[in-house]
Scaffold this motif. Sequence first.
Motif, PDB file in Angstrom:
ATOM      1  N   ASP A 164      -6.158  -0.221   7.237  1.00 39.70           N
ATOM      2  CA  ASP A 164      -6.387   0.989   7.734  1.00 39.70           C
ATOM      3  C   ASP A 164      -7.746   0.860   8.739  1.00 39.70           C
ATOM      4  O   ASP A 164      -8.408  -0.164   8.530  1.00 39.70           O
ATOM      5  CB  ASP A 164      -6.772   1.874   6.794  1.00 39.70           C
ATOM      6  N   THR A 165      -7.811   1.790   9.673  1.00 43.05           N
ATOM      7  CA  THR A 165      -9.158   2.083  10.302  1.00 43.05           C
ATOM      8  C   THR A 165      -9.861   3.163   9.843  1.00 43.05           C
ATOM      9  O   THR A 165      -9.304   4.424  10.022  1.00 43.05           O
ATOM     10  CB  THR A 165      -8.597   2.042  11.863  1.00 43.05           C
ATOM     11  N   LEU A 166     -11.036   3.213   9.622  1.00 44.18           N
ATOM     12  CA  LEU A 166     -11.959   4.066   9.437  1.00 44.18           C
ATOM     13  C   LEU A 166     -13.079   4.407  10.443  1.00 44.18           C
ATOM     14  O   LEU A 166     -13.619   3.470  10.714  1.00 44.18           O
ATOM     15  CB  LEU A 166     -12.587   3.711   8.058  1.00 44.18           C
ATOM     16  N   ILE A 224      -1.673   1.377   5.859  1.00 41.43           N
ATOM     17  CA  ILE A 224      -1.312   0.758   4.469  1.00 41.43           C
ATOM     18  C   ILE A 224      -0.615   1.890   3.835  1.00 41.43           C
ATOM     19  O   ILE A 224      -0.998   3.106   3.778  1.00 41.43           O
ATOM     20  CB  ILE A 224      -2.531   0.548   3.760  1.00 41.43           C
ATOM     21  N   PRO A 225       0.600   1.631   3.341  1.00 35.04           N
ATOM     22  CA  PRO A 225       1.410   2.735   2.713  1.00 35.04           C
ATOM     23  C   PRO A 225       0.685   3.364   1.465  1.00 35.04           C
ATOM     24  O   PRO A 225      -0.006   2.283   0.801  1.00 35.04           O
ATOM     25  CB  PRO A 225       2.786   2.257   2.438  1.00 35.04           C
ATOM     26  N   MET A 226       0.867   4.470   1.000  1.00 30.77           N
ATOM     27  CA  MET A 226       0.236   5.097   0.073  1.00 30.77           C
ATOM     28  C   MET A 226       1.158   4.972  -1.352  1.00 30.77           C
ATOM     29  O   MET A 226       2.318   4.932  -1.288  1.00 30.77           O
ATOM     30  CB  MET A 226      -0.037   6.422   0.106  1.00 30.77           C
ATOM     31  N   GLY A 227       0.719   4.648  -2.439  1.00 31.48           N
ATOM     32  CA  GLY A 227       1.428   4.527  -3.704  1.00 31.48           C
ATOM     33  C   GLY A 227       2.062   3.203  -3.551  1.00 31.48           C
ATOM     34  O   GLY A 227       3.185   3.022  -4.346  1.00 31.48           O
ATOM     35  N   GLY A 254      -3.848  -1.000  -2.760  1.00 28.51           N
ATOM     36  CA  GLY A 254      -5.162  -0.911  -2.888  1.00 28.51           C
ATOM     37  C   GLY A 254      -5.787  -0.028  -1.318  1.00 28.51           C
ATOM     38  O   GLY A 254      -6.832  -0.030  -1.191  1.00 28.51           O
ATOM     39  N   GLY A 255      -4.769   0.593  -0.701  1.00 32.17           N
ATOM     40  CA  GLY A 255      -5.324   1.479   0.473  1.00 32.17           C
ATOM     41  C   GLY A 255      -6.425   2.039   0.365  1.00 32.17           C
ATOM     42  O   GLY A 255      -7.360   2.108   0.932  1.00 32.17           O
ATOM     43  N   GLY A 256      -6.014   2.943  -0.591  1.00 31.63           N
ATOM     44  CA  GLY A 256      -7.076   4.229  -1.010  1.00 31.63           C
ATOM     45  C   GLY A 256      -8.349   3.674  -1.338  1.00 31.63           C
ATOM     46  O   GLY A 256      -9.441   4.094  -1.077  1.00 31.63           O
ATOM     47  N   SER A 300       5.269  -2.017  -3.858  1.00 29.40           N
ATOM     48  CA  SER A 300       5.307  -3.276  -2.688  1.00 29.40           C
ATOM     49  C   SER A 300       5.363  -4.392  -3.680  1.00 29.40           C
ATOM     50  O   SER A 300       4.771  -4.602  -4.776  1.00 29.40           O
ATOM     51  CB  SER A 300       3.933  -3.417  -1.832  1.00 29.40           C
ATOM     52  N   VAL A 301       6.066  -5.452  -3.112  1.00 31.83           N
ATOM     53  CA  VAL A 301       6.286  -6.790  -3.447  1.00 31.83           C
ATOM     54  C   VAL A 301       5.804  -7.759  -2.333  1.00 31.83           C
ATOM     55  O   VAL A 301       6.172  -7.362  -1.016  1.00 31.83           O
ATOM     56  CB  VAL A 301       7.991  -6.816  -4.014  1.00 31.83           C
TER      57      VAL A 301
END
Length: 296
Positions: free
Chosen positions: A47-49, A100-103, A107-109, A251-252
Motif C-alpha cells: 500500500d502507499t501511505l 493489498i486486499p483486506m481480510g 497483514g495490510g492493515g 490468501s495462499v
Amino acid sequence: MSELKIDSATLELRCPAKLNLFLHIIGRRTDGYHLLQSAFQLIDWCDTLRLTAISENTVRRINPIPGIPPEQDLVVRAAQLLKEFCNVGHGVEIDLMKQIPMGAGLGGGSSDAASTLIGLNHLWGLQLDTKTLCQIGLKLGADVPFFLFGQNAFVEGIGEQIQALPSETPDFLVIFPNQEIATSQIFQDPQLTRDHAPITISGFIASPKSFQSNDCQAVAVRNCPEVKQALDWIADVAPNSAPRMSGSGSSVFGVLDPSQDHAKLKNLLQNLPKGWIGRIVRGLNKNPAYNLVSSE
C-alpha cells in the motif's frame, strides 16, 4: 519508487504485505489470546501511505475506505494513539492508497498502522524508539510490532516476541481468492488446533522446509472452499512450491523455484477465476518504511 518522499511537511511511505511461512498455535492465555509461533516474510506487495502535517489539532482521513468508520480505521487509530501518547498539539492529514486486499491474511492493515506510527514519529519529531512504538502498536493488532521491527522475523507469544531471521528474498506466487475471512472467525472455531508442539528459532533456521504448515488452514478450508481451490491452483501450476495459506487467510502462496518460468506463470494468472487476484512477488529484507528509522 523511492522509499520516502519528503515534500515540505509531507511523507509518502510504502507499506508492505507479509507472508507467514508457517503458523503454529501452541496455546491460549486465560484472557483468550492465542499463543503463536510463526516466521514472517516481508514481500513487495505494498500500500502507499501519504502523511501531511497540518496545524489543526485533528486527525483527518481523506479518501476513507467505504464501510470502514474512523474508529475502526487502523491508520486513524494509530495516529490518534500516538497523538494522545505524546500529547501532540497539532494534526495530520492521512491518505492511504490500498493495493493489498483486506481480510486476506497478508497483514495490510497492520502494515498501514505501523507505517503511520513510523511516519508520524518522524513528521512530528517525537524521537520515540522502536520498542516504544511496538508497545503502542500492539494495542492496534498482533502483527503491528512485526512491521515496526522492520525485518523478517521469528515471532512468538501474541506477536510481541520478535527475533530477526536471516535475510531471504525468494519469489512467491500469491493468490487472493476474493474471500475476506475474519480473523475472529478462525480463532473462535472449536476445531482449531491450539496445542502444536513449540519449536525453536534455531530449529527453523536449520530446516525451514520442515516447518511449512499453518494451523489455521484446516479451519479456513472448511469454512471457505475457495481457499482449497486456490491451493490446488498453485499446486497445479507450480508443483514444487509447497502451497500453504498465509495468516488466517484467505490468501495462499507458494515459494517459486529460481528456474520457474515467470512469463508463463504471468500468462496463467490472466485466467484466474473471476475476482481472484494473483501476483508474483519478491521477498524483501526490510520494511521500506523502516528505512526511514534506520537512516537517522
